[in-house]
Design a protein around this motif. Structure first.
Motif, PDB file in Angstrom:
ATOM      1  N   THR A 170       0.831  -1.206   0.000  1.00  0.00           N
ATOM      2  CA  THR A 170       0.000   0.000   0.000  1.00  0.00           C
ATOM      3  C   THR A 170       0.868   1.261   0.000  1.00  0.00           C
ATOM      4  O   THR A 170       0.614   2.204  -0.768  1.00  0.00           O
ATOM      5  CB  THR A 170      -0.921   0.020   1.238  1.00  0.00           C
ATOM      6  N   GLN A 178       1.612   4.307  -2.948  1.00  0.00           N
ATOM      7  CA  GLN A 178       1.452   5.738  -2.689  1.00  0.00           C
ATOM      8  C   GLN A 178       2.718   6.533  -3.014  1.00  0.00           C
ATOM      9  O   GLN A 178       2.653   7.715  -3.365  1.00  0.00           O
ATOM     10  CB  GLN A 178       1.051   5.959  -1.225  1.00  0.00           C
ATOM     11  N   ALA A 226      -5.229   4.727  -0.418  1.00  0.00           N
ATOM     12  CA  ALA A 226      -4.416   3.837   0.415  1.00  0.00           C
ATOM     13  C   ALA A 226      -5.312   2.879   1.198  1.00  0.00           C
ATOM     14  O   ALA A 226      -5.037   1.674   1.261  1.00  0.00           O
ATOM     15  CB  ALA A 226      -3.556   4.653   1.383  1.00  0.00           C
TER      16      ALA A 226
END
Length: 237
Positions: free
Chosen positions: A97, A101, A112
């Motif tokens: 995750t 980002q 996210a």
């Protein structure tokens, strides 16, 4: 492997037969010898069976406990050793995750959370589907809905898979998060009841693959999904 346990509550030969037959039905147990006079159960296993699983196979009047060192070691494992599978899963999902980002110009917390929940449901449904029958049977032991509707355990595993795909594709976010909020809210009720009542049962979060005890870790796991889905619903409205 053979373990010797203390087993109380047997008062006659009929009790011995009842206990013996109940334990013989547990998966991976190959031989059982019980004695009401010695209050013992000598159990031979092809694969280790947790103490909680043995207790769950018995009537509540019979209590089984540890008296040998090998089983004691099993019961006194460190927190990390016990929950290592979940810790590693959350680490890898969080890592992926965050890495996603890092490719953005700014940190998008909504995206996210969406990716984290997609990874969570996809991974956890994978382990449940490895042994769907085993998961459904374990889930039925504590989930309030699965106890009343046994088929819910089977449906739940595929529902998690569907939610994982929906989050990954960003399919109808309000609907997807609403379903997550409702499903996880129902799921956490049984978890809270089991933990508060200090029931020593197996958590079915990773299906029947790992023998994880029900604890506050399970509450945090379900609670996190509830909070994240609620935040996303409120943000989208």
């Amino acid at each position: 492997m053979t373990h010797t346990y203390k087993l109380t509550g047997m008062t006659c030969t009929s009790c011995e037969d009842k206990v013996k037959k109940a334990l013989e039905l547990v998966d991976n147990i190959t031989n059982v010898a019980v004695s009401k006079d010695k209050n013992t159960a000598i159990i031979t296993m092809s694969k280790h069976v947790a103490l909680a699983d043995l207790q769950n196979a018995l009537d509540s009047k019979y209590q089984i406990s540890v008296i040998d060192q090998s089983e004691t070691a099993e019961q006194t494992r460190s927190w990390f050793e016990t929950y290592k599978p979940i810790v590693l899963i959350f680490f890898y999902i969080s890592l992926v995750t965050i890495l996603i980002q890092l490719t953005n110009h700014h940190f998008d917390y909504m995206q996210a959370m969406q990716h984290f929940m997609a990874g969570f449901f996809l991974v956890f449904s994978f382990f449940k589907l490895l042994n769907l029958k085993g998961f459904a049977e374990s889930y039925m032991m504590y989930d309030v809905l699965a106890r009343k509707i046994p088929a819910w355990g089977y449906i739940y595993a595929f529902l998690e898979l569907g939610l994982g795909i929906s989050y990954l594709l960003n399919f109808n976010p309000i609907f997807t998060n609403a379903v997550t909020f409702i499903v996880m809210s129902i799921s956490i009720i049984g978890v809270l009841q089991s933990v508060l009542n200090k029931k020593k049962i197996q958590c079915a979060c990773l299906g029947a693959v790992f023998n994880l005890p029900m604890s506050t870790v399970t509450i945090i796991e379900d609670g996190l999904m509830i909070i994240m889905s609620l935040i996303m619903i409120l943000t989208l409205i």
